[in-house]
Design an enzyme around this catalytic site. Structure first.
Site, mmCIF file in Angstrom:
data_model
loop_
_atom_site.group_PDB
_atom_site.id
_atom_site.type_symbol
_atom_site.label_atom_id
_atom_site.label_comp_id
_atom_site.label_asym_id
_atom_site.label_seq_id
_atom_site.Cartn_x
_atom_site.Cartn_y
_atom_site.Cartn_z
ATOM 1 C CG ASP A 1 3.504 2.874 -9.340
ATOM 2 O OD1 ASP A 1 4.016 2.081 -8.526
ATOM 3 O OD2 ASP A 1 4.122 3.823 -9.853
ATOM 4 C CB ALA B 1 6.234 12.129 -2.165
#
Length: 410
Positions: A186, A137
């Site tokens: 990230d 996602a």
């Protein structure tokens, strides 16, 4: 190194469940349970591998790892979400090598490999994972898996890693072992974010600033729209965009696109235009040319700076148009959007959202939408209706609540 803040009741319940599942899988109790979050990126997309600026925030969705050390140099990993058919994957630390396709287990194995490659005394371990971070996602489920593994091994073996060093080693695992050329954002978000803040990160010198981000206090909400279109960043398109950025930097004679000043962007684009061959085909509507890629990165860095300025001035509503401008740049210049992401942004705007943009690497995944609190439900309904009218799978929509980074729960 470990966050010692007390876990919430929900976190304690999930930790107990994860520990119980560890006992079922391995027949003994774990030494502890650790957590690392997924993230959404408020602004600053595809800038991290260009030495630029990013501004992610951690989500309450986390990957939990129940872990126990082993003395025999064996790494055993098991996932509660059915990855690998629910089978335990067993590997020997002294035989770990980067592989083209190691499946999901390559991520924790890559972390152990990266730690050992750095000369750190990491032994074997049994690991069981449970996660609420949606996979595919664009919410960095892979970074959550890497960082929680690194944090657990750091604690178990007393490695004494700083949060940023831990993030760098997790990134090396994904780059060199798994084979995805991601930037540092990230892993840093998963390791370093704090409750109630977005993280401003300069990816060149890794300077950090926790920026207060209390939207609820201002009557606002940030929604995540998971389009349920899964992406695979290892398919070549991501690596291709990164190579094009590097080509643009070489053509302009700079170390990285971060070094192209916004004020000098027109001259840089003129220099590139004559040589731009328009190649670089990707899976979404053909690939961008070098000038377009450069324009996105330079203007996106500028948008990060402008968002911070608005937040510092207490003008959170004013960041909405910057989010929407960022989406247009990702769609038209960088060409990493898709029909579902574009529809989410368009429907949100038509329903009165203050701004919206895709978030993450692209080619699917999620969008973020800034709305007035009072309009949140209406905007969510309008987006869902637009997806239904277009024949798309219904999106998953939920609020993005700035949350804590990686920590030990028990």
């Amino acid at each position: 190194m470990t966050d010692t803040s007390r876990p919430t009741a929900d976190q304690e319940q999930r930790a107990r469940h994860t520990a119980d599942r560890f006992r079922e899988v391995y027949g003994t109790a774990p030494a502890g349970v650790w957590a690392a979050p997924g993230r959404v990126n408020l602004i600053g997309e595809h800038t991290d591998y260009n030495d630029g600026f990013v501004m992610p925030l951690a989500l309450p969705h986390t990957t939990l790892a129940a872990v126990a050390p082993r003395a025999d140099g064996v790494l055993r990993v098991h996932s509660g979400d059915g990855s690998g058919g629910g089978q335990t994957v067993e590997l020997r630390l002294d035989t770990l090598r980067p592989a083209a396709d190691g499946g999901w287990a390559a991520y924790p194995a890559g972390v152990a490999w990266a730690l050992r490659e750095a000369g750190l005394p990491v032994g074997g371990a049994d690991l069981h994972y449970e996660s609420t971070v949606p996979v595919g996602a664009g919410l960095s489920s892979s970074a959550a898996l890497e960082v929680v593994t690194a944090l657990a091994l750091d604690d178990l073996y007393g490695l004494g890693l700083t949060r940023q060093r831990l993030a760098q080693l997790a990134q090396r695992a994904e780059n060199a072992f798994v084979g995805v050329p991601c930037g540092i954002m990230d892993q840093t978000a998963a390791a370093c974010c704090t409750d109630g803040h977005a993280l401003f990160l300069d990816t060149r010198d890794l300077a950090q600033r926790q920026v207060p981000f209390d939207l609820a206090g201002e009557g606002l909400r940030l929604l995540v729209v998971d389009t349920r279109v899964t992406h695979e960043l290892g398919d070549g398109a991501y690596a291709q965009r990164r190579a094009m950025c590097e080509r643009g930097a070489r053509a302009l004679g700079v170390r990285a696109l971060r070094d192209v000043p916004y004020a000098h962007l027109p001259e840089a684009l003129d220099k590139l235009a004559a040589a731009d061959d328009g190649q670089g085909a990707g899976p979404v509507g053909g690939g961008p040319g070098t000038a377009a890629v450069v324009r996105h990165v330079v203007t996106e860095n500028r948008r990060v700076e402008e968002v911070i300025a608005r937040l510092d001035a207490g003008e959170a509503r004013a960041i909405g148009p910057l989010l929407t401008a960022g989406h247009a740049s990702l769609r038209d210049d960088f060409r990493v959007s898709c029909a579902e992401l574009d529809l989410a942004v368009e429907a949100a705007g038509a329903a009165g959202a203050l701004g919206a943009r895709m978030t993450g690497g692209g080619f699917g995944g999620s969008a973020v939408v800034l709305v007035e609190e009072a309009d949140a439900d209406t905007v969510a309904v309008r987006i869902t209706e637009a997806f239904a009218a277009a024949g798309h799978t219904a999106p998953r929509i939920f609020p993005a609540v700035p949350s804590a980074g990686a920590r030990r729960l028990v």
